[in-house]
Design an enzyme around this catalytic site. Structure first.
Site, PDB file in Angstrom:
ATOM      1  N   GLU A   1       9.358  -4.142  10.193  1.00  0.00           N
ATOM      2  CA  GLU A   1       9.710  -2.841   9.611  1.00  0.00           C
ATOM      3  C   GLU A   1      10.293  -1.889  10.658  1.00  0.00           C
ATOM      4  OE1 GLU A   1       6.675  -0.925   7.229  1.00  0.00           O
ATOM      5  OE2 GLU A   1       7.923   0.858   6.952  1.00  0.00           O
TER       6      GLU A   1
ATOM      7  N   LYS B   1      -0.950  -9.453   3.105  1.00  0.00           N
ATOM      8  CA  LYS B   1      -0.203  -8.985   4.284  1.00  0.00           C
ATOM      9  C   LYS B   1      -1.079  -8.009   5.051  1.00  0.00           C
ATOM     10  CE  LYS B   1       3.433  -6.026   3.837  1.00  0.00           C
ATOM     11  NZ  LYS B   1       2.940  -4.827   4.524  1.00  0.00           N
TER      12      LYS B   1
ATOM     13  N   ASP C   1      -0.967  -6.162  -0.080  1.00  0.00           N
ATOM     14  CA  ASP C   1      -1.344  -5.559   1.201  1.00  0.00           C
ATOM     15  C   ASP C   1      -2.849  -5.461   1.319  1.00  0.00           C
ATOM     16  OD1 ASP C   1       0.763  -4.997   2.904  1.00  0.00           O
ATOM     17  OD2 ASP C   1       1.290  -3.131   1.878  1.00  0.00           O
TER      18      ASP C   1
ATOM     19  N   ASP D   1       0.834  -1.207   0.000  1.00  0.00           N
ATOM     20  CA  ASP D   1       0.000   0.000   0.000  1.00  0.00           C
ATOM     21  C   ASP D   1       0.870   1.260   0.000  1.00  0.00           C
ATOM     22  OD1 ASP D   1       0.817  -0.130   2.624  1.00  0.00           O
ATOM     23  OD2 ASP D   1      -1.195  -0.154   3.500  1.00  0.00           O
ATOM     24  N   SER D   2       2.205   1.060   0.037  1.00  0.00           N
ATOM     25  CA  SER D   2       3.131   2.177  -0.183  1.00  0.00           C
ATOM     26  C   SER D   2       2.928   2.781  -1.572  1.00  0.00           C
ATOM     27  CB  SER D   2       4.585   1.707  -0.042  1.00  0.00           C
ATOM     28  OG  SER D   2       4.831   0.584  -0.870  1.00  0.00           O
TER      29      SER D   2
ATOM     30  N   GLU E   1      -1.210  -5.458   8.758  1.00  0.00           N
ATOM     31  CA  GLU E   1      -0.399  -4.832   9.799  1.00  0.00           C
ATOM     32  C   GLU E   1      -0.935  -5.148  11.192  1.00  0.00           C
ATOM     33  OE1 GLU E   1       0.208  -0.645   9.101  1.00  0.00           O
ATOM     34  OE2 GLU E   1       0.874  -0.987   7.040  1.00  0.00           O
TER      35      GLU E   1
HETATM   36  O1  KIV Z   1       3.598  -1.134   1.615  1.00  0.00           O
HETATM   37  C1  KIV Z   1       4.784  -1.477   1.641  1.00  0.00           C
HETATM   38  O2  KIV Z   1       5.586  -1.170   0.744  1.00  0.00           O
HETATM   39  C2  KIV Z   1       5.252  -2.270   2.776  1.00  0.00           C
HETATM   40  C3  KIV Z   1       6.732  -2.423   2.922  1.00  0.00           C
HETATM   41  C4  KIV Z   1       7.302  -1.195   3.542  1.00  0.00           C
HETATM   42  C5  KIV Z   1       7.097  -3.646   3.654  1.00  0.00           C
HETATM   43  O3  KIV Z   1       4.473  -2.720   3.560  1.00  0.00           O
END
Ligand code: KIV
Length: 250
Positions: free
Chosen positions: A172, A108, A80, A41-42, A110
């Site tokens: 992280e 993934k 994510d 989600d970055s 959090e």
């Molecule tokens: O969204 C992302 O890029 C991440 C990484 C920083 C692991 O979760």
């Protein structure tokens, strides 16, 4: 391709994970031999120019997951779960299945949302955990793990996530000794970002490790290329060629 069931072997061999968001770069990452492409989600920050990862939802994650899946057909794709998409077990299962249908092999999320992890796992959606700095809810971007209570919470969460069925976990921006301790005690592979050399694998954000942007780079990022400079030079050449009528040729 590594299946979710194949993650266990990365407790011994270093796992290479990189974020990827679109069709052409997914193909490049696959050809380079990356083990797992994370549709992170970055993308809110590095692709869409938004301030926070909280600003993207399922629509964006489905769109970018589909693009990566089309570009890297032989690579494990981890997507994510965006902010709010895993707020309870039923919501998470529905959204996890949508990400799977779009091309993700695992998702993934959090934090230690144990009931959600158990529900997704039992519904056939493999889960990778994410501990340490949690960008969706973080109040500050300082390194995690200096305070003893914070350390204990990370260690407890790591144990709980592994017991709940997580196939791996991203650590992280945490102190290297804490990340190494988590790595020693959990049976699943750990994948660090800004967490030192003691994790089983490493993950970096594509736009950081290929030097693609002019913004702020995290202190732990390493530029393995300078694509921004190459792209800028090419774009300037194109402008010059059109303005001098050197392009197109007669
Ligand atoms: O969204 C992302 O890029 C991440 C990484 C920083 C692991 O979760």
């Amino acid at each position: 391709m590594i299946l979710a069931s194949g993650f266990a072997r990365f407790k011994r061999a270093p796992l290479v994970m990189a974020t990827g968001y679109d069709f052409p770069f997914a193909g490049i990452l696959e050809e380079a031999g990356v083990d797992v492409i994370l549709v992170g989600d970055s993308l809110a920050n590095v692709v869409l120019g938004l301030q926070s990862t909280r600003e993207v939802g399922m629509a964006e994650m489905l769109l970018f997951t589909g693009a990566v899946a089309r570009g890297a057909k032989e690579t494990h794709i981890l997507s994510d779960m965006p902010f709010g998409s895993d707020s309870d077990a039923a919501t998470a299962v529905a959204n996890g299945k949508r990400l799977r249908a779009a091309g993700a092999h695992s998702v993934k999320l959090e934090g230690a949302k144990l009931e959600v992890v158990r529900a997704l796992t039992s519904e056939g959606v493999p889960v990778v955990g994410h501990l340490g700095l949690l960008p969706q809810t973080a109040k500050s971007f300082k390194q995690v793990g200096r305070d003893p209570a914070e350390r204990d919470e990370v260690l407890r969460s790591a144990d709980d996530l592994a017991a709940a069925g997580a196939i791996a976990m991203v650590l992280e921006h945490m102190s290297a000794d804490l990340a190494a301790e988590v790595t020693r005690r959990v049976p699943v592979p750990t994948v660090g970002i800004g967490a030192g050399p003691g994790t089983d694998g490493q993950v970096l954000v594509l736009h950081d490790f290929l030097g693609m942007h002019a913004g702020v780079y995290p202190p732990f990022a390493h530029a393995f290329a300078d694509l921004r400079a190459a792209a800028l030079a090419g774009a300037k050449d194109y402008c010059r060629a059109v303005r001098t009528r050197a392009f197109p040729a007669p």
